[in-house]
Design a protein around this motif. Structure first.
Motif, PDB file in Angstrom:
ATOM      1  N   THR A  49      16.753  15.531  -3.318  1.00  0.00           N
ATOM      2  CA  THR A  49      15.701  15.861  -4.144  1.00  0.00           C
ATOM      3  C   THR A  49      14.823  14.697  -4.073  1.00  0.00           C
ATOM      4  OG1 THR A  49      16.751  17.575  -4.931  1.00  0.00           O
ATOM      5  CG2 THR A  49      15.022  17.224  -6.193  1.00  0.00           C
ATOM      6  N   PHE A  50      15.881  13.795  -4.431  1.00  0.00           N
ATOM      7  CA  PHE A  50      14.997  12.235  -4.489  1.00  0.00           C
ATOM      8  C   PHE A  50      14.712  11.774  -2.870  1.00  0.00           C
ATOM      9  CE2 PHE A  50      15.699   7.370  -4.269  1.00  0.00           C
ATOM     10  CZ  PHE A  50      15.040   6.698  -5.258  1.00  0.00           C
ATOM     11  N   ASN A  51      14.829  12.094  -2.105  1.00  0.00           N
ATOM     12  CA  ASN A  51      14.517  10.977  -1.268  1.00  0.00           C
ATOM     13  C   ASN A  51      13.196  12.176  -0.868  1.00  0.00           C
ATOM     14  OD1 ASN A  51      16.897   9.728  -0.288  1.00  0.00           O
ATOM     15  ND2 ASN A  51      17.326  10.932   0.746  1.00  0.00           N
ATOM     16  N   GLU A  52      12.886  13.655  -1.365  1.00  0.00           N
ATOM     17  CA  GLU A  52      11.783  14.269  -0.668  1.00  0.00           C
ATOM     18  C   GLU A  52      10.621  13.844  -1.900  1.00  0.00           C
ATOM     19  OE1 GLU A  52      11.342  18.664  -2.222  1.00  0.00           O
ATOM     20  OE2 GLU A  52      11.122  18.460   0.353  1.00  0.00           O
ATOM     21  N   SER A  53      11.235  13.012  -3.202  1.00  0.00           N
ATOM     22  CA  SER A  53      10.060  12.636  -3.524  1.00  0.00           C
ATOM     23  C   SER A  53       9.448  11.325  -3.986  1.00  0.00           C
ATOM     24  CB  SER A  53      10.461  13.110  -5.590  1.00  0.00           C
ATOM     25  OG  SER A  53      11.675  12.822  -6.043  1.00  0.00           O
ATOM     26  N   LYS A  54      10.482  10.573  -3.423  1.00  0.00           N
ATOM     27  CA  LYS A  54      10.295   8.988  -3.219  1.00  0.00           C
ATOM     28  C   LYS A  54       8.970   8.408  -3.099  1.00  0.00           C
ATOM     29  CE  LYS A  54      13.332   8.191   0.615  1.00  0.00           C
ATOM     30  NZ  LYS A  54      14.753   7.368   1.312  1.00  0.00           N
ATOM     31  N   PRO A  55       8.109   7.358  -3.607  1.00  0.00           N
ATOM     32  CA  PRO A  55       7.366   6.760  -2.383  1.00  0.00           C
ATOM     33  C   PRO A  55       7.135   5.987  -1.841  1.00  0.00           C
ATOM     34  CG  PRO A  55       7.915   5.647  -4.891  1.00  0.00           C
ATOM     35  CD  PRO A  55       8.665   6.300  -4.578  1.00  0.00           C
ATOM     36  N   GLY A  56       6.396   6.073  -1.366  1.00  0.00           N
ATOM     37  CA  GLY A  56       5.913   5.295   1.001  1.00  0.00           C
ATOM     38  C   GLY A  56       7.050   3.900   0.220  1.00  0.00           C
ATOM     39  N   TYR A  57       6.830   3.057  -0.770  1.00  0.00           N
ATOM     40  CA  TYR A  57       6.476   2.110  -0.213  1.00  0.00           C
ATOM     41  C   TYR A  57       8.332   1.646  -0.476  1.00  0.00           C
ATOM     42  CZ  TYR A  57       6.683   2.854  -6.113  1.00  0.00           C
ATOM     43  OH  TYR A  57       6.522   2.646  -7.272  1.00  0.00           O
ATOM     44  N   ILE A  58       9.192   2.799  -0.425  1.00  0.00           N
ATOM     45  CA  ILE A  58      11.133   2.856  -1.156  1.00  0.00           C
ATOM     46  C   ILE A  58      11.680   3.163   0.141  1.00  0.00           C
ATOM     47  CG2 ILE A  58      12.952   4.168  -1.964  1.00  0.00           C
ATOM     48  CD1 ILE A  58      11.552   4.184  -4.608  1.00  0.00           C
ATOM     49  N   ASP A 113       2.853   4.637   5.155  1.00  0.00           N
ATOM     50  CA  ASP A 113       3.808   3.904   3.691  1.00  0.00           C
ATOM     51  C   ASP A 113       3.633   2.512   3.963  1.00  0.00           C
ATOM     52  OD1 ASP A 113       5.161   5.662   3.503  1.00  0.00           O
ATOM     53  OD2 ASP A 113       6.665   5.069   5.872  1.00  0.00           O
ATOM     54  N   ASN A 114       3.230   1.545   4.637  1.00  0.00           N
ATOM     55  CA  ASN A 114       2.418   0.125   4.358  1.00  0.00           C
ATOM     56  C   ASN A 114       1.215  -0.375   3.209  1.00  0.00           C
ATOM     57  OD1 ASN A 114       4.230  -0.879   6.573  1.00  0.00           O
ATOM     58  ND2 ASN A 114       3.001  -0.352   8.026  1.00  0.00           N
ATOM     59  N   GLU A 115       0.348   1.010   3.686  1.00  0.00           N
ATOM     60  CA  GLU A 115      -0.547   0.554   2.917  1.00  0.00           C
ATOM     61  C   GLU A 115      -0.299   0.744   1.031  1.00  0.00           C
ATOM     62  OE1 GLU A 115      -3.512   3.465   3.375  1.00  0.00           O
ATOM     63  OE2 GLU A 115      -4.048   2.707   5.632  1.00  0.00           O
ATOM     64  N   GLU A 116       0.829   1.351   0.498  1.00  0.00           N
ATOM     65  CA  GLU A 116       1.278   2.003  -0.502  1.00  0.00           C
ATOM     66  C   GLU A 116       2.452   0.307  -0.813  1.00  0.00           C
ATOM     67  OE1 GLU A 116       3.680   5.509  -1.523  1.00  0.00           O
ATOM     68  OE2 GLU A 116       2.663   6.817   0.162  1.00  0.00           O
ATOM     69  N   MET A 117       2.849  -0.035   0.524  1.00  0.00           N
ATOM     70  CA  MET A 117       3.903  -1.399   0.234  1.00  0.00           C
ATOM     71  C   MET A 117       2.788  -1.946  -0.434  1.00  0.00           C
ATOM     72  SD  MET A 117       6.695  -2.576   0.048  1.00  0.00           S
ATOM     73  CE  MET A 117       7.245  -3.929  -0.802  1.00  0.00           C
ATOM     74  N   THR A 129      -0.276 -12.489  -0.908  1.00  0.00           N
ATOM     75  CA  THR A 129      -0.055 -11.218  -1.297  1.00  0.00           C
ATOM     76  C   THR A 129       0.973 -10.754   0.149  1.00  0.00           C
ATOM     77  OG1 THR A 129      -2.084 -10.551  -1.924  1.00  0.00           O
ATOM     78  CG2 THR A 129      -0.576  -8.517  -1.397  1.00  0.00           C
ATOM     79  N   GLU A 130       1.055 -11.269   1.270  1.00  0.00           N
ATOM     80  CA  GLU A 130       1.785 -11.286   2.660  1.00  0.00           C
ATOM     81  C   GLU A 130       3.176 -11.407   1.864  1.00  0.00           C
ATOM     82  OE1 GLU A 130       1.924 -11.186   6.975  1.00  0.00           O
ATOM     83  OE2 GLU A 130       0.112 -11.945   6.083  1.00  0.00           O
ATOM     84  N   GLY A 131       3.111 -12.789   1.197  1.00  0.00           N
ATOM     85  CA  GLY A 131       4.371 -13.333   0.923  1.00  0.00           C
ATOM     86  C   GLY A 131       5.028 -12.925   0.462  1.00  0.00           C
ATOM     87  N   LEU A 132       3.946 -12.302  -1.135  1.00  0.00           N
ATOM     88  CA  LEU A 132       4.942 -11.239  -2.002  1.00  0.00           C
ATOM     89  C   LEU A 132       5.766 -10.368  -1.548  1.00  0.00           C
ATOM     90  CD1 LEU A 132       5.872 -11.326  -5.483  1.00  0.00           C
ATOM     91  CD2 LEU A 132       3.483  -9.309  -5.184  1.00  0.00           C
ATOM     92  N   THR A 133       4.902  -9.078  -0.667  1.00  0.00           N
ATOM     93  CA  THR A 133       5.127  -8.573  -0.015  1.00  0.00           C
ATOM     94  C   THR A 133       6.938  -8.837   0.206  1.00  0.00           C
ATOM     95  OG1 THR A 133       3.397  -7.244   0.307  1.00  0.00           O
ATOM     96  CG2 THR A 133       5.337  -6.600   1.732  1.00  0.00           C
ATOM     97  N   MET A 134       7.228 -10.039   1.269  1.00  0.00           N
ATOM     98  CA  MET A 134       8.338 -10.325   2.108  1.00  0.00           C
ATOM     99  C   MET A 134       9.228 -10.085   1.168  1.00  0.00           C
ATOM    100  SD  MET A 134       6.093 -11.986   4.740  1.00  0.00           S
ATOM    101  CE  MET A 134       7.866 -12.743   6.382  1.00  0.00           C
TER     102      MET A 134
END
Length: 715
Positions: free
Chosen positions: A262-271, A279-283, A325-330
């Motif tokens: 259930t957790f895997n089904e509801s987790k957002p794209g950045y997870i 997923d990259n856009e959500e991240m 932003t890219e560095g913070l993402t990494m």
């Protein structure tokens, strides 16, 4: 505390006193009037004529209509006072009679927790009341129930249990051995998992859930590394339900499967972070949200990240912003994909997950909370990060210092900067106005737009009575059905528990019988081998003794005469006499005094054409050939025994070659080309060899077990 029907006794006593109070009577009277007004306006004569959803809607509207009035305030105050009074009385009774070790405050908290748990179990739809626990770690028992309520999906549990009964192999991944090895390695090596280290139940539950999750995905790739991290909080919360020394029972594994899927089904794209564009856009959006919080509350952190990630030649503001932003993402991607598992101590990690779980029913709350935690974590490590000059140092500092953070540090920052906004998100839907039918409380003029309503059809009293009787019968049928379902579930759980116990008992008995049979068989084999070896040794000793006697006879019969002056000619004469004895005479056949009587035996006289050297070689070769034949018989047997040993040896060699080829495919995914293994580094060769030997040993043990079962069945 004493409990009756799942509720604490003090709570039931409190309920009795509330229902007997005059405030409750006044509240019921006003509630009845509000409901009656709605019935009149809806042209319904009796409340029982309504369906169950209609009754619930009328009750909610009536409660909302009288909420805020004096009667409602009076009954709320009465309920609060009685709850406080009964809980304190129960705790005082415990202090006087039971002499507990805990303090009064601890007992009051424990009693309130027990009452809340009993109410949530009875009415799980009130799980939203847990929003009042925002920024507070949930007690262990409350945490188990809260996670179970918010991550409930009976479809996942039912599917797993059915497969477990019908086709157990389909619940196991083809990479189950690799999953087991990685689970064991992770639990032993990760310092933040100290509470689970050495727990057989935790290892079994973790491995079983990941293996089933990978099996139903039908993926040819191995399990994602993040899944090994994300399953750990669920295993930690369920730890009180299984033993540290035995595998987790099936019911606990089924609950973990339900929660994890259930957790895997509801987790957002950045997870999830599968690499897809979504997923990259959500991240990226999540990183921007974190960056906004950092620039507002911890402006030093963006400067540190900028100096580490933004090159010096980047001067424009737009380009610097994008690279920042890219560095913070990494920087945040590793621990946000794992939802901080492995980066925070277990108690701090569960505090973070508690807030995320109780906000699953509020859209956007989980993302907002994780952004707050991420920014707060970086802010708390600001003093350590300011001396870093490159991304590697930033990542190392976060990995080393994050486990040292505590719950009060996060609570203080959240309470100071974010609590009001987060609470507003949780309670936004609860504060939404309910539809009010009372004209005196409505904000618009009465009877407005009612001329457009559809006039309800006219019904006769007998028709309404019949409909009411049908609804009563249907309600009784549903109640009886619910009662039967509860009884069936209780009986099913009892049967499953008994089946598990019986299965464990049968497995233990079968294992003991198998071990005993193997011991007896090995003892019998040892006895037969010892007996065969003794027999072969006896035969060899007899053969050696016989040969020794023949040599002694030859020496005695052809002993050379001593010469007063030995010379080379006399030595050659001696050798010739030994190798070429003269024909026997009557005197030579009679033993002299002091000589042993030698039994007559056929004497082999070499032909006169052989030289003494050839005769010596023939005697030695004949002696060595006899010894070789004796050793060959002792080692390899004779006749059918020799054929059986050679055939078994050929089969064993062929099976070893087949196992090696199969192990290459299992470990490397393909067969190695000639010379490819020798070209690999030594460390790589060692790892591949170890993995192949583990598989080959397992297959040998499986074949051995199958042979033992066949032998037992044949007996």
């Amino acid at each position: 505390m004493a409990t009756v029907q799942g509720f604490p006794k003090w709570l039931l006593n409190c309920k009795d006193d509330i229902t007997k109070s005059k405030e409750w009577s006044s509240f019921l009277k006003e509630l009845h009037d509000a409901i009656q007004q709605q019935l009149t306006e809806s042209h319904v004569q009796y409340f029982t004529d309504l369906s169950e959803p209609e009754k619930e809607l009328f009750m909610l509207r009536a409660t909302k209509a009288i909420e805020g009035g004096n009667v409602y305030k009076n009954v709320s105050g009465k309920v609060s006072n009685l709850l406080d009074q009964h809980l304190n009385n129960d705790v005082a009774k415990q202090l006087l009679e039971d002499y507990p070790i805990d303090t009064k405050s601890d007992l009051i908290i424990e009693g309130a927790e027990e009452g809340a748990l009993s109410l949530l179990k009875k009415w799980p739809e009130f799980k939203s009341k847990l929003h009042i626990c925002l920024n507070q770690p949930l007690p262990p028992t409350m945490r188990q129930l809260a996670w179970r309520l918010y991550l409930s999906n009976t479809k996942f549990r039912k599917t797993y249990l059915e497969l477990l009964k019908t086709d157990r192999k389909s619940c196991i991944s083809p990479h189950d051995l690799d999953i087991s090895r990685k689970c064991e390695q992770l639990l032993l090596s990760e310092p933040t998992f100290d509470e689970l280290k050495g727990s057989v139940g935790a290892f079994y539950a973790m491995k079983a859930v990941l293996s089933y999750n990978h099996a139903i995905q039908r993926s040819k790739t191995r399990v994602r590394d993040m899944d090994y991290m994300l399953i750990v909080p669920f295993v930690q919360v369920a730890a009180p339900n299984f033993s540290r020394n035995e595998p987790a029972p099936n019911r606990v594994v089924a609950m973990l499967v339900e929660e994890f899927l259930t957790f895997n089904e509801s987790k957002p794209g950045y997870i999830t972070d599968s690499g897809s564009q979504t997923d990259n856009e959500e991240m990226t959006a999540f990183s921007n949200k974190v960056l906004v919080i950092l620039e507002k509350l911890y402006p030093e952190i963006p400067r540190i990240i900028g100096s580490a990630y933004v090159p010096s030649q980047e001067k424009t503001e737009a380009s610097s912003k994008a690279v920042l932003t890219e560095g913070l993402t990494m920087l945040i991607r590793p621990f946000i994909r794992a939802v901080f598992v492995g980066y925070l101590k277990m108690d701090v990690l569960l505090y973070v997950w508690d807030q995320y779980i109780i906000g699953l029913d509020i859209p956007g709350f989980g993302t907002e909370w994780l952004a707050v935690v991420t920014a707060t974590l970086l802010g708390l490590l600001q003093e350590y990060l300011k001396n870093c000059n490159d991304p590697t140092e930033l990542e190392n500092i976060i990995a080393e210092e994050s486990p040292k953070l505590t719950i009060p540090q996060f609570q203080y920052e959240v309470k100071r900067h974010h609590y009001r906004d987060l609470l507003a998100m949780l309670t936004k839907d609860q504060k939404a106005a309910m539809p009010v039918l009372d004209p005196t409380q409505a904000s618009h003029p009465p009877w407005r737009h009612w001329h457009n309503d559809v006039i309800p059809p006219f019904t006769k009293p007998q028709d309404r009575r019949t409909a009411r009787e049908e609804r009563e019968a249907e309600r009784e049928r549903l109640l009886q059905q619910q009662k039967d379902a509860k009884n069936y579930l209780r009986d099913q759980e009892y049967r499953e528990k008994r089946e598990e116990e019986e299965e464990y008992t049968r497995a233990a008995a079968a294992e003991r019988f198998r071990v005993e049979q193997e011991r007896l068989q090995l003892e019998d084999q040892l006895y037969q081998e010892r007996k065969l070896r003794e027999e072969n040794e006896r035969r060899a000793q007899q053969e050696i003794e016989r040969l020794r006697m023949e040599v002694e006879i030859l020496k005695y019969q052809h002993k050379p005469m001593k010469s007063p002056t030995p010379s080379v000619n006399s030595s050659m004469s001696f050798i010739s006499r030994v190798l070429l004895p003269p024909p026997p005479t009557a005197a030579s056949q009679t033993p002299g005094p002091g000589l042993p009587v030698i039994l007559e035996s056929p004497t082999h006289t070499p032909s006169r054409g052989q030289t003494p050297r050839q005769q010596t070689q023939n005697v030695v070769l004949d002696f060595l050939n006899k010894i070789r034949k004796t050793v060959d018989i002792v080692s390899h047997g004779e006749g059918d025994d020799r054929f059986m040993i050679e055939s078994e040896t050929d089969k064993y060699i062929e099976q070893n070659i087949a196992d090696i080829k199969r192990a290459e495919v299992e470990v490397l995914g393909q067969r190695l080309k000639p010379g490819e293994f020798e070209a690999m580094p030594y460390q790589k060769q060692q790892e591949i060899s170890d993995d192949m030997m583990v598989l080959i040993q397992k297959w040998r043990e499986d074949r051995r077990a199958a042979e033992l079962r066949q032998s037992r069945q044949s007996l």
